[in-house]
Scaffold this motif. Structure first.
Motif, mmCIF file in Angstrom:
data_model
loop_
_atom_site.group_PDB
_atom_site.id
_atom_site.type_symbol
_atom_site.label_atom_id
_atom_site.label_comp_id
_atom_site.label_asym_id
_atom_site.label_seq_id
_atom_site.Cartn_x
_atom_site.Cartn_y
_atom_site.Cartn_z
ATOM 1 N N GLU A 123 0.843 -1.206 0.000
ATOM 2 C CA GLU A 123 0.000 0.000 0.000
ATOM 3 C C GLU A 123 0.877 1.256 0.000
ATOM 4 O O GLU A 123 0.639 2.191 -0.771
ATOM 5 N N GLN A 124 1.908 1.247 0.836
ATOM 6 C CA GLN A 124 2.814 2.407 0.883
ATOM 7 C C GLN A 124 3.463 2.652 -0.472
ATOM 8 O O GLN A 124 3.614 3.786 -0.914
ATOM 9 N N ARG A 127 0.995 4.121 -2.923
ATOM 10 C CA ARG A 127 0.747 5.532 -2.598
ATOM 11 C C ARG A 127 1.966 6.384 -2.946
ATOM 12 O O ARG A 127 1.848 7.462 -3.522
ATOM 13 N N LYS A 130 2.582 7.668 -6.537
ATOM 14 C CA LYS A 130 1.788 8.846 -6.936
ATOM 15 C C LYS A 130 1.304 8.793 -8.392
ATOM 16 O O LYS A 130 1.229 9.804 -9.072
ATOM 17 N N ASP A 132 -1.448 6.593 -9.097
ATOM 18 C CA ASP A 132 -2.792 6.011 -9.079
ATOM 19 C C ASP A 132 -3.715 6.795 -8.145
ATOM 20 O O ASP A 132 -3.280 7.295 -7.110
ATOM 21 N N ARG A 133 -4.995 6.840 -8.553
ATOM 22 C CA ARG A 133 -5.976 7.509 -7.687
ATOM 23 C C ARG A 133 -6.398 6.580 -6.559
ATOM 24 O O ARG A 133 -6.179 5.374 -6.636
ATOM 25 N N GLU A 134 -7.056 7.142 -5.535
ATOM 26 C CA GLU A 134 -7.421 6.369 -4.342
ATOM 27 C C GLU A 134 -8.191 5.082 -4.701
ATOM 28 O O GLU A 134 -7.858 3.995 -4.229
ATOM 29 N N GLY A 135 -9.212 5.227 -5.572
ATOM 30 C CA GLY A 135 -10.025 4.060 -5.945
ATOM 31 C C GLY A 135 -9.177 2.993 -6.615
ATOM 32 O O GLY A 135 -9.352 1.790 -6.378
ATOM 33 N N ASP A 136 -8.234 3.458 -7.446
ATOM 34 C CA ASP A 136 -7.365 2.515 -8.160
ATOM 35 C C ASP A 136 -6.433 1.795 -7.184
ATOM 36 O O ASP A 136 -6.151 0.610 -7.349
ATOM 37 N N ILE A 137 -5.988 2.525 -6.180
ATOM 38 C CA ILE A 137 -5.095 1.908 -5.181
ATOM 39 C C ILE A 137 -5.848 0.796 -4.456
ATOM 40 O O ILE A 137 -5.345 -0.314 -4.290
ATOM 41 N N ARG A 138 -7.098 1.084 -4.067
ATOM 42 C CA ARG A 138 -7.902 0.077 -3.354
ATOM 43 C C ARG A 138 -8.110 -1.159 -4.234
ATOM 44 O O ARG A 138 -8.007 -2.294 -3.789
#
Ligand code: ADP
Ligand code: 5GP
Length: 194
Positions: A123-124, A127, A130, A132-138
């Motif tokens: 996850e780190q 993030r 930088k 990917d957007r939040e939804g894409d990270i999830r």
């Protein structure tokens, strides 16, 4: 082939490993994803339209292809066979489904799964990158768990804790694979045919 969940460090490891082997090249895939800043046609990917990509599938020009996070990616048969015939070793950085399907068609290929030291570290990294957007990270994190379950289909599993250590492990695998007697016999029999 280097495979593993998004953000685990495949590209970073692949870039380092390629510097260590003179007779090794990165395989350039086709993709429908638009180029990112700094990416060059024929260097990072062959960037094609969806129509052209579908044409390549229909013509049977791809060894494998997959949809990865909304874009299509595929490995060209001619690209791979030409480079192998010229004596290059090819490094494919490929998603889990693609890796397994190449292994099915080219059993002599070597499939390496890169795994993160923990899901928190993954996850780190996603993030920190930088890109990917939040939804894409999830979505990438959710997929990572099911992707990691494929580990037993792989020839090798490499943990990417410290980058230098992970690169050393991959280097060791490649060196050992190059020294396999079956590969040497294969090269000799090709020599005899010449
Ligand atoms: P992938 O190609 O698997 O999607 P990247 O190579 O883009 O992953 O790596 C994702 C992020 O993690 C990048 O910002 C990269 O610099 C970082 N990274 C890679 N390996 C490590 C490592 N061993 N420790 C910490 N950060 C790493
Ligand atoms: P990116 O868009 O970040 O360059 O790549 C996204 C994902 O597509 C990565 O997991 C990468 O390994 C995968 N990928 C790149 N090329 C290919 C390919 O030719 N075939 C398959 N199946 N996956 C690919």
């Amino acid at each position: 082939m280097i495979s593993g969940p998004s953000g685990v460090g495949k590209s970073t490891i692949a870039d380092r490993v390629l510097r260590l082997f003179e007779n090794m090249r990165r395989s350039i895939s086709y993709t429908t994803r638009p180029p990112r800043e700094g990416e060059k046609e024929g260097e990072n990917y062959f960037f094609v339209s969806e129509g052209r990509f579908r044409g390549l599938i229909e013509d049977g020009s791809l060894i494998e292809w997959a949809e990865v996070y909304g874009n299509l990616y595929g490995t060209g048969i001619e690209y791979v066979s030409t480079n192998l015939e010229q004596g290059w070793n090819l490094l494919l950085e490929i998603d889990i489904k693609g890796g397994e399907s190449v292994k099915g068609k080219l059993p002599r290929s070597v499939l390496i799964m890169v795994v993160p030291p923990s899901l928190e570290a993954l996850e780190q990294r996603l993030r920190g990158r930088k890109t990917d957007r939040e939804g894409d990270i999830r979505r990438r994190l959710d997929n990572a768990i099911s992707e990691l379950r494929h580990w037993s289909n792989y020839d090798y599993v490499v943990i990417n804790d410290r980058l230098e250590d992970a690169v050393e492990r991959v280097r060791g695998i490649i060196r050992s694979e190059m020294a396999r007697s079956s590969r040497i016999k294969m090269i000799k029999s090709v020599d005899k045919e010449r």
